[in-house]
Design a protein around this motif. Structure first.
Motif, PDB file in Angstrom:
ATOM      1  N   THR A  21       0.845  -1.191   0.000  1.00  0.00           N
ATOM      2  CA  THR A  21       0.000   0.000   0.000  1.00  0.00           C
ATOM      3  C   THR A  21       0.879   1.240   0.000  1.00  0.00           C
ATOM      4  O   THR A  21       1.737   1.389   0.879  1.00  0.00           O
TER       5      THR A  21
ATOM      6  N   CYS B  87       2.724  -1.208  -6.034  1.00  0.00           N
ATOM      7  CA  CYS B  87       1.667  -1.020  -5.034  1.00  0.00           C
ATOM      8  C   CYS B  87       0.331  -1.537  -5.569  1.00  0.00           C
ATOM      9  O   CYS B  87       0.013  -1.390  -6.748  1.00  0.00           O
TER      10      CYS B  87
ATOM     11  N   ALA C  77      -2.551  -0.862  -3.631  1.00  0.00           N
ATOM     12  CA  ALA C  77      -3.543   0.054  -3.070  1.00  0.00           C
ATOM     13  C   ALA C  77      -2.824   1.337  -2.679  1.00  0.00           C
ATOM     14  O   ALA C  77      -1.598   1.399  -2.611  1.00  0.00           O
TER      15      ALA C  77
ATOM     16  N   MET D 140      -8.751   5.182   1.198  1.00  0.00           N
ATOM     17  CA  MET D 140      -7.997   4.141   0.522  1.00  0.00           C
ATOM     18  C   MET D 140      -8.678   3.778  -0.793  1.00  0.00           C
ATOM     19  O   MET D 140      -9.898   3.890  -0.916  1.00  0.00           O
TER      20      MET D 140
END
Length: 287
Positions: free
Chosen positions: A43, A68, A70, A284
């Motif tokens: 992340t 990544c 997220a 997110m």
């Protein structure tokens, strides 16, 4: 440590650089566009882009290229720096250090809240009375001597107390010193109280006048830290209550219990005489 940078404030870059686990791109204004912290991989993070959707997309593309899966935002490198979107409402004026990023562009871009926070206003008397009620046996409090002298102790307590906080990353003592250097001249030692048990420091409350509204009569409970083995003793409530007592003696009328994570026990302390006046969220999105 490697950076891809386009412009940027050299002082801020040097401070970020002390977080050896962080890599990223820096926008020309000095705001961090994108960063990758191995402690939170896969992340990544995006800082506050002030609604600049094109820059947001560029940051996402860079994070995707780093592997990544997220991204979280607004989050400037680590939770030590600017992060969280401000959800309002706005009946009360902003306070020093309050995040002001709008959630709108993030929601439009497909981000959703993943962690929630709140700030509360608490009058002095209720906080003092509740703290007295919860005062634990065998603990003593003392005021901070000076920030420079107490920094090693504060650094140790912070790292031990917040390791389980959402999205937490450790910070070196050198980086902490640099982070607090701009406000050190404005600190009031009487508002920083350190708790001791059997001769050892086990917690502290870090209060500071509201530097954004110096005539408002309010102070900020910026940090409350208690070692895990000394929680559920009433120590946190006592520390906060005694900070309010000191503030009252200094002529301040109330305190802002600032930016409390919903998963922390600070919310329970603030519910005694406090009123939540603002809420925040960290967002997110899957990449």
């Amino acid at each position: 440590m490697s950076w891809q940078a386009a412009g940027g404030d050299p002082r801020k870059l040097a401070l970020y650089g002390q977080l050896a686990q962080v890599e990223g791109i820096v926008a020309g204004s000095g705001r961090v566009l994108a960063s990758v912290n191995p402690a939170h991989a896969p992340t990544g993070a995006l800082g506050d882009l002030s609604g600049d959707v094109a820059t947001l997309k560029a940051g996402e593309a860079w994070l995707r290229a780093q592997g990544c899966e997220a991204v979280q935002g607004p989050l400037e490198v680590a939770t030590w720096f600017s992060y969280r979107a401000n959800l309002g409402p706005w009946e009360e004026p902003p306070f020093f250090g309050e995040p002001l990023a709008s959630p709108g562009p993030w929601l439009v871009a497909g981000y959703r809240p993943v962690a929630h926070y709140a700030s509360a206003i608490c009058q002095n008397r209720p906080a003092i009375i509740y703290g007295e009620r919860k005062r634990p046996e065998g603990y003593t409090l003392r005021r901070m001597s000076s920030f420079a002298e107490e920094l090693p102790l504060i650094h140790r307590l912070v790292l031990a107390s917040f390791h389980d906080a959402y999205a937490y990353s450790p910070l070196s003592i050198e980086a902490m010193a640099a982070l607090y250097a701009p406000i050190e001249p404005y600190l009031v030692p009487d508002l920083v109280l350190i708790a001791e048990h059997e001769g050892q420091a086990v917690g502290f409350v870090f209060g500071i006048p509201d530097l954004l509204k110096p005539g408002s009569g309010r102070f900020l409970v910026k940090t409350l830290a208690v070692l895990p083995e000394h929680r559920r003793t009433g120590l946190g409530a006592w520390l906060v209550g005694e900070a309010h007592r000191t503030a009252e003696e200094l002529g301040m009328r109330c305190g802002v219990h600032a930016l409390m994570w919903d998963g922390s026990r600070s919310n329970s302390i603030s519910s005694h005489g406090g009123r939540v006046f603002r809420r925040y969220a960290l967002m997110m999105k899957s990449l």
